[in-house]
Design a protein around this motif. Structure first.
Motif, short mmCIF file in Angstrom:
data_model
loop_
_atom_site.label_atom_id
_atom_site.label_comp_id
_atom_site.label_asym_id
_atom_site.label_seq_id
_atom_site.Cartn_x
_atom_site.Cartn_y
_atom_site.Cartn_z
N ILE A 240 1.09 4.60 8.17
CA ILE A 240 -0.19 4.74 8.61
C ILE A 240 -0.74 3.30 8.82
CG2 ILE A 240 -2.76 5.35 7.56
CD1 ILE A 240 -1.11 7.52 5.81
N VAL A 241 -0.80 2.43 8.01
CA VAL A 241 -1.21 1.06 8.46
C VAL A 241 -0.54 0.30 9.84
CG1 VAL A 241 -1.09 -1.49 7.50
CG2 VAL A 241 -1.50 0.29 5.82
N ARG A 242 0.36 0.72 10.08
CA ARG A 242 1.20 0.21 10.92
C ARG A 242 0.51 0.72 12.41
NH1 ARG A 242 5.46 2.41 14.05
NH2 ARG A 242 5.69 3.82 12.32
N ARG A 243 0.29 2.08 12.54
CA ARG A 243 -0.18 2.76 13.53
C ARG A 243 -1.60 2.67 13.83
NH1 ARG A 243 2.76 8.78 12.50
NH2 ARG A 243 4.86 8.12 13.26
N ARG A 244 -2.56 2.33 12.35
CA ARG A 244 -3.83 1.87 12.61
C ARG A 244 -3.99 0.76 13.00
NH1 ARG A 244 -7.65 -1.98 10.69
NH2 ARG A 244 -9.84 -1.01 10.42
N GLU B 32 -1.13 -8.88 6.05
CA GLU B 32 -2.18 -8.98 5.06
C GLU B 32 -2.74 -7.27 4.72
OE1 GLU B 32 -6.72 -10.56 4.47
OE2 GLU B 32 -5.59 -11.46 5.89
N GLN B 33 -2.78 -6.52 5.85
CA GLN B 33 -3.34 -5.10 5.70
C GLN B 33 -2.42 -4.47 4.87
OE1 GLN B 33 -4.90 -2.98 9.04
NE2 GLN B 33 -5.62 -4.99 9.88
N LEU B 34 -0.98 -4.59 5.33
CA LEU B 34 -0.15 -3.61 4.50
C LEU B 34 0.05 -4.20 3.25
CD1 LEU B 34 2.40 -1.67 4.75
CD2 LEU B 34 3.67 -3.49 5.50
#
Length: 222
Positions: free
Chosen positions: A169-173, A185-187
């Motif tokens: 999800i984080v990668r696609r976002r 950082e987000q991941l």
């Protein structure tokens, strides 16, 4: 100094160009829709080079699978070897998996397409076995954490899927709307949030108490 070999029996550069071309084409068009002629055109080599190194399109794909699998296994094994606690192992495992997926993004796209769309098109390789292995290894870490009391009681498979889903999800976002923070950082922040929910109540209480003590001494010295 002798000249570098350029024939089929010594064209190492040609081998790498073939793998690079095949990886990109498989991701863009799919394995079945990609032809040997497509790969030769993009790689800029002749058919004898391909047949010498790989024998066929299938052989080329399997070479890519072996390369990716070996790097993935090594990275995940190293991640699991570090950290004394289950939380640390799970976090390192997920970050290592994300890094390998980013390094082999084209191949990862091909795997996803084969797994979810047309797995019957490549009967010589079962991508599901690799997916199951990745989930099972992470679930084993969660299971050990539950057994030790570090993590709260839960279904280890569900917890592993939640963590791995977070990566996707984080990668696609990030691909659609990067935002001010970098992908790493987000991941890391999102994984920490999910992992916090897995901690046992006793562990959370201890951490809360430690934070209270830290704030107390901070107030005394400020």
């Amino acid at each position: 100094m002798g000249k570098a070999a350029t024939g089929a029996d010594g064209d190492v550069g040609g081998r790498q160009r073939l793998l690079t071309a095949a990886r990109r084409l498989f991701a863009a068009k799919g394995y079945s829709a990609t032809t040997v002629r497509d790969i030769l055109r993009v790689a800029g080599v002749t058919a004898p080079v391909l047949y010498y190194h790989f024998g066929s399109k299938q052989g080329m794909f399997l070479a890519l699978v072996r390369e990716g699998s070996e790097k993935l296994d090594a990275a995940l094994a190293e991640a699991l070897a570090h950290g004394a606690r289950a939380i640390e192992k799970a976090r390192g495992y997920c970050l290592a998996l994300a890094a390998i997926r980013r390094e082999h993004a084209d191949l990862a796209l091909t795997f996803e397409a084969m797994t979810t769309r047309h797995p019957e098109a490549t009967p010589f390789f079962d991508p599901r076995s690799m997916v199951v292995s990745v989930v099972d290894r992470l679930a084993a870490v969660i299971r050990a954490g539950v057994a030790s009391g570090e993590l709260r009681a839960c279904n280890p498979d569900h917890a592993a899927l939640a963590l791995l889903g977070t990566i996707a999800i984080v990668r696609r976002r990030f691909a659609v709307a990067p935002g001010p923070a970098g992908l790493d950082e987000q991941l890391a922040g999102t994984l920490d949030l999910v992992l916090a929910g897995l901690r046992a109540a006793l562990i959370l209480a201890i951490f809360d108490r430690v934070n209270e003590v830290d704030r107390y001494y901070h107030d005394l010295t400020s």
